[in-house]
Write a protein that holds these residues in place. Structure first.
Motif, PDB file in Angstrom:
ATOM      1  N   ASN A   1       0.833  -1.196   0.000  1.00  0.00           N
ATOM      2  CA  ASN A   1       0.000   0.000   0.000  1.00  0.00           C
ATOM      3  C   ASN A   1       0.870   1.250   0.000  1.00  0.00           C
ATOM      4  N   ALA A   2       0.227   2.414   0.146  1.00  0.00           N
ATOM      5  CA  ALA A   2       0.955   3.672   0.061  1.00  0.00           C
ATOM      6  C   ALA A   2       1.995   3.817   1.174  1.00  0.00           C
ATOM      7  N   ARG A   3       1.832   3.076   2.268  1.00  0.00           N
ATOM      8  CA  ARG A   3       2.778   3.125   3.382  1.00  0.00           C
ATOM      9  C   ARG A   3       3.883   2.079   3.263  1.00  0.00           C
ATOM     10  N   GLY A   4       3.866   1.361   2.147  1.00  0.00           N
ATOM     11  CA  GLY A   4       4.885   0.356   1.939  1.00  0.00           C
ATOM     12  C   GLY A   4       4.633  -0.961   2.616  1.00  0.00           C
ATOM     13  N   ARG A   5       3.431  -1.151   3.148  1.00  0.00           N
ATOM     14  CA  ARG A   5       3.091  -2.389   3.840  1.00  0.00           C
ATOM     15  C   ARG A   5       2.395  -3.358   2.884  1.00  0.00           C
ATOM     16  N   PRO A   6       2.580  -4.655   3.077  1.00  0.00           N
ATOM     17  CA  PRO A   6       1.932  -5.626   2.185  1.00  0.00           C
ATOM     18  C   PRO A   6       0.408  -5.528   2.260  1.00  0.00           C
ATOM     19  N   VAL A   7      -0.225  -5.679   1.107  1.00  0.00           N
ATOM     20  CA  VAL A   7      -1.685  -5.730   1.057  1.00  0.00           C
ATOM     21  C   VAL A   7      -2.105  -7.153   1.390  1.00  0.00           C
ATOM     22  N   MET A   8      -2.838  -7.320   2.486  1.00  0.00           N
ATOM     23  CA  MET A   8      -3.151  -8.659   2.977  1.00  0.00           C
ATOM     24  C   MET A   8      -4.604  -9.066   2.747  1.00  0.00           C
ATOM     25  N   GLU A   9      -5.508  -8.098   2.650  1.00  0.00           N
ATOM     26  CA  GLU A   9      -6.919  -8.448   2.554  1.00  0.00           C
ATOM     27  C   GLU A   9      -7.302  -8.830   1.119  1.00  0.00           C
ATOM     28  N   THR A  10      -8.338  -9.650   1.004  1.00  0.00           N
ATOM     29  CA  THR A  10      -8.905  -9.946  -0.303  1.00  0.00           C
ATOM     30  C   THR A  10      -9.769  -8.769  -0.734  1.00  0.00           C
ATOM     31  N   ILE A  11      -9.548  -8.296  -1.931  1.00  0.00           N
ATOM     32  CA  ILE A  11     -10.237  -7.101  -2.417  1.00  0.00           C
ATOM     33  C   ILE A  11     -11.340  -7.524  -3.370  1.00  0.00           C
ATOM     34  N   ILE A  12     -12.595  -7.238  -3.028  1.00  0.00           N
ATOM     35  CA  ILE A  12     -13.697  -7.563  -3.939  1.00  0.00           C
ATOM     36  C   ILE A  12     -14.167  -6.331  -4.701  1.00  0.00           C
ATOM     37  N   ASN A  13     -13.954  -5.140  -4.134  1.00  0.00           N
ATOM     38  CA  ASN A  13     -14.336  -3.890  -4.784  1.00  0.00           C
ATOM     39  C   ASN A  13     -13.167  -2.918  -4.725  1.00  0.00           C
ATOM     40  N   ALA A  14     -12.881  -2.270  -5.837  1.00  0.00           N
ATOM     41  CA  ALA A  14     -11.820  -1.273  -5.909  1.00  0.00           C
ATOM     42  C   ALA A  14     -12.447   0.104  -6.126  1.00  0.00           C
ATOM     43  N   ARG A  15     -11.999   1.082  -5.383  1.00  0.00           N
ATOM     44  CA  ARG A  15     -12.550   2.431  -5.496  1.00  0.00           C
ATOM     45  C   ARG A  15     -12.084   3.100  -6.784  1.00  0.00           C
ATOM     46  N   SER A  16     -13.021   3.690  -7.515  1.00  0.00           N
ATOM     47  CA  SER A  16     -12.684   4.348  -8.774  1.00  0.00           C
ATOM     48  C   SER A  16     -11.706   5.492  -8.573  1.00  0.00           C
ATOM     49  N   GLU A  17     -11.761   6.121  -7.399  1.00  0.00           N
ATOM     50  CA  GLU A  17     -10.909   7.281  -7.143  1.00  0.00           C
ATOM     51  C   GLU A  17      -9.423   6.925  -7.090  1.00  0.00           C
TER      52      GLU A  17
END
Length: 205
Positions: A62-78
């Motif tokens: 993510n923006a803080r350099g930490r691993p993305v761990m959650e499963t993403i079902i929806n992504a924000r258009s922004e």
């Protein structure tokens, strides 16, 4: 798109509406309650195929350099085109006859069905990629894209899926980032029917 939707018309009709071939979806049947983690019908590269609904971590940060761990079902258009978690993903479309939302307290929730007044198909903008696991395992996966709700949806939810017009599918699938970004806006008002979904056996989210 929220956490549940439905696709009940014959897959041949979906393919004809999309102008697409039928890949590995020929045996798909009507589904009234499609949930995250399940295989869903996706349009990409001119073919309907199956992908798992939910993008697993693929060595992303993510923006803080930490691993993305959650499963993403929806992504924000922004943020879908500039968030590091979505770097390198492709674009696809999830066809649907409609979707569900819930209102009310946790134990007193009311389910709502949303679908087009003209009974046409809905085309949800989505992103996709392939997760590679140990032993050569690979998994095609998809997440839908959301935006602010229109006036019809706002009373029952603070977000809605980005719905594409049929003529805009090629722009989303193959156009530039700038052209695709212009499509990520609320669906026009007055085109959806919203009714209580008391006739469907839905597990509450």
């Amino acid at each position: 798109m929220p956490g549940r939707y439905f696709l009940i018309r014959p897959i041949e009709e979906v393919a004809a509406a999309a102008g697409a071939g039928i890949g590995d979806v020929a045996d798909q049947v009507s589904r009234h309650n499609i949930a995250p983690g399940e295989d869903v019908v996706v349009l990409r590269d001119g073919v309907l195929s199956l992908m798992r609904w939910g993008i697993l971590p693929v060595a992303r940060k993510n923006a803080r350099g930490r691993p993305v761990m959650e499963t993403i079902i929806n992504a924000r258009s922004e943020t879908v085109f500039d968030k590091s978690a979505f770097e390198g993903v492709g674009r696809c479309v999830v066809p649907a006859d409609g979707w569900y939302e819930w209102t009310g307290e946790r134990r007193k929730k009311t389910a709502w069905r949303l679908h087009p007044k003209d009974r046409g198909l809905l085309w949800f903008a989505a992103i996709c990629d392939t997760w590679s696991g140990p032993g050569g395992i690979s998994l095609n996966q998809v997440a839908t894209v959301t935006c602010a709700p229109n006036e019809d949806v706002e009373p029952i939810h603070h977000r809605m899926g980005v719905l594409l017009h049929r003529d805009d599918l090629s722009v989303w699938l193959d156009g530039t980032v700038e052209a695709a970004s212009a499509l990520m806006k609320p669906y026009p008002e007055g085109l959806l029917d919203i009714e209580e979904a008391s006739d469907v056996d839905l597990d509450r989210p």
